[in-house]
Design an enzyme around this catalytic site. Structure first.
Site, PDB file in Angstrom:
ATOM      1  N   TYR A   1       7.870   1.765  -4.594  1.00  0.00           N
ATOM      2  CA  TYR A   1       8.953   2.607  -3.886  1.00  0.00           C
ATOM      3  C   TYR A   1       9.757   1.499  -3.171  1.00  0.00           C
ATOM      4  O   TYR A   1       9.746   0.352  -3.125  1.00  0.00           O
ATOM      5  CB  TYR A   1       8.606   3.451  -2.854  1.00  0.00           C
ATOM      6  CG  TYR A   1       8.067   2.996  -1.567  1.00  0.00           C
ATOM      7  CD1 TYR A   1       6.580   2.404  -1.520  1.00  0.00           C
ATOM      8  CD2 TYR A   1       8.689   2.993  -0.434  1.00  0.00           C
ATOM      9  CE1 TYR A   1       6.136   1.951  -0.330  1.00  0.00           C
ATOM     10  CE2 TYR A   1       8.223   2.691   0.787  1.00  0.00           C
ATOM     11  CZ  TYR A   1       6.881   1.980   0.955  1.00  0.00           C
ATOM     12  OH  TYR A   1       6.396   1.297   2.018  1.00  0.00           O
TER      13      TYR A   1
ATOM     14  N   LYS B   1       6.090  -3.680  -4.139  1.00  0.00           N
ATOM     15  CA  LYS B   1       6.130  -2.752  -3.144  1.00  0.00           C
ATOM     16  C   LYS B   1       5.380  -1.324  -3.598  1.00  0.00           C
ATOM     17  O   LYS B   1       6.006  -0.556  -4.105  1.00  0.00           O
ATOM     18  CB  LYS B   1       7.392  -2.445  -2.725  1.00  0.00           C
ATOM     19  CG  LYS B   1       7.792  -1.835  -1.355  1.00  0.00           C
ATOM     20  CD  LYS B   1       8.890  -1.895  -0.752  1.00  0.00           C
ATOM     21  CE  LYS B   1       9.057  -0.973   0.299  1.00  0.00           C
ATOM     22  NZ  LYS B   1       8.200  -1.380   1.556  1.00  0.00           N
TER      23      LYS B   1
ATOM     24  N   GLU C   1       2.364 -10.810   6.944  1.00  0.00           N
ATOM     25  CA  GLU C   1       3.514 -10.024   7.330  1.00  0.00           C
ATOM     26  C   GLU C   1       3.096  -9.062   8.156  1.00  0.00           C
ATOM     27  O   GLU C   1       1.820  -8.835   8.622  1.00  0.00           O
ATOM     28  CB  GLU C   1       4.271  -9.528   5.818  1.00  0.00           C
ATOM     29  CG  GLU C   1       3.299  -8.567   5.250  1.00  0.00           C
ATOM     30  CD  GLU C   1       3.855  -8.103   3.848  1.00  0.00           C
ATOM     31  OE1 GLU C   1       5.001  -8.078   3.728  1.00  0.00           O
ATOM     32  OE2 GLU C   1       2.859  -8.007   2.817  1.00  0.00           O
TER      33      GLU C   1
ATOM     34  N   LEU D   1       5.559  -9.220   0.634  1.00  0.00           N
ATOM     35  CA  LEU D   1       6.757  -8.477   0.311  1.00  0.00           C
ATOM     36  C   LEU D   1       8.144  -9.215   0.414  1.00  0.00           C
ATOM     37  O   LEU D   1       8.262  -9.935   1.565  1.00  0.00           O
ATOM     38  CB  LEU D   1       7.144  -7.329   1.089  1.00  0.00           C
ATOM     39  CG  LEU D   1       8.097  -6.409   0.336  1.00  0.00           C
ATOM     40  CD1 LEU D   1       7.995  -5.878  -1.380  1.00  0.00           C
ATOM     41  CD2 LEU D   1       8.735  -5.436   1.148  1.00  0.00           C
TER      42      LEU D   1
END
Ligand code: PDD
Length: 302
Positions: free
Chosen positions: A37, A155, A188, A212
């Site tokens: 997504y 993702k 992250e 990401l």
């Protein structure tokens, strides 16, 4: 999301009424989290970085061998159409592609008709005091779903690690979780990229650590160069994070959000630092956004 919230949905290119927005229980997105997504946003009715989001979606699809059934141009048109369904200046647009339905079982090879879903909702952004004072974050030790696989950095929609991390962060009053791997490397946020500032130099983990490749992050790399700020993509340890002068996270919905506390440690002076502000301003400038930072608005009543 409750039924009373306003949102707009498109499934496979068709606008669908809120109470008809359903997909099959046999869809692999539901069964296995077998989907990818993107989350994008609008500023005053215009989608920010649409092309970059589409490119990243197609890269994620390649990494997990989902064949998106429409071209990039067609998908862009559908996204623009979806965004036009809600007449609000600031929207969040989720574009979600699942592998669709296949023969029952784990083997993905028979599933050849991916399902595409777009969900458009009014955008919620951090409050002004979060930008003014910074937020608290909490560390969370874990590997992520795609770590050490060829899909690292895609993702994928299976956000279980992130949601457990965020849940734990919220339980201690923090607004974001920062994921640290088994070797003490900072990766992250639950849904953001992480940056530190030490002695005037900005640092952020490199994309080859399986994080990401954030669109906001890529704009910050450009913004730093534009502003003459030094930004290095290097591994970060947990100790370096906690000893930093400034820490901030970046994402589509939050832009640049200062972090002034991590677990029980105050970061730097405990106040939002000058470099965080400078790069946020530079991000807005190169993104073509108004110069005034959220949280820094004179006479705002929000
Ligand atoms: N998430 N890292 C992770 C794990 C993320 O989920 C996100 C964004 C980012 C920042 O990427 P970008 O700058 O492209 O938004 C980094 C979105 C906002 C979400 O899932 O809601």
């Amino acid at each position: 999301m409750t039924e009373s919230e306003i949102f707009a949905v498109m499934i496979d290119g068709q606008v669908v009424a809120q109470d008809q927005a359903r997909i099959s229980v046999f869809d692999r997105g539901f069964l296995y989290g077998d989907s990818i997504y993107e989350v994008m946003r609008t500023y005053d009715g215009k989608i920010f970085a649409l092309r970059e989001h589409i490119d990243r979606l197609f890269r994620s699809a390649e990494q997990v061998f989902i064949d998106i059934p429409v071209s990039k141009d067609r998908l862009s048109q559908e996204i623009l159409h979806a965004a036009s369904l809600l007449e609000l200046p600031n929207l969040l647009i989720r574009v979600h592609i699942t592998r669709g339905i296949g023969p029952y079982g784990l083997d993905p090879t028979g599933a050849r008709q991916p399902t595409r879903v777009m969900i458009v909702v009014p955008l919620l952004v951090p409050s002004e005091d979060q930008y003014r004072d910074g937020i608290a974050a909490a560390l969370f030790q874990s590997q992520r779903t795609t770590d050490n696989t060829s899909a690292a950095g895609a993702k994928v929609a299976n956000y279980l690690v992130s949601l457990l991390a965020l849940r734990q962060a919220h339980a201690v009053g923090a607004k974001e979780a920062i994921i640290v791997d088994g070797r003490g490397r900072v990766l992250e946020g639950a849904s953001s990229n992480v940056f530190i500032v030490r002695s005037g130099v900005i640092r952020t983990p490199p994309v080859n650590e399986g994080i990401l490749s954030g669109i906001t992050r890529s704009y910050l790399l450009k913004a730093a160069a534009h502003e003459g700020l030094e930004l290095r993509e290097t591994s970060l340890t947990q100790t370096e994070l906690l000893d930093a002068d400034e820490v901030f996270v970046s994402s589509t919905t939050r832009e640049v959000l200062p972090v002034t506390r991590i677990d029980d440690r105050t970061i730097g002076t405990g106040k939002v630092g000058p470099i965080t502000r400078a790069i946020h301003r530079a991000f807005r400038a190169i993104g073509g956004l108004p110069a005034i930072l959220p949280g820094n608005r004179p006479n705002s009543t929000q």
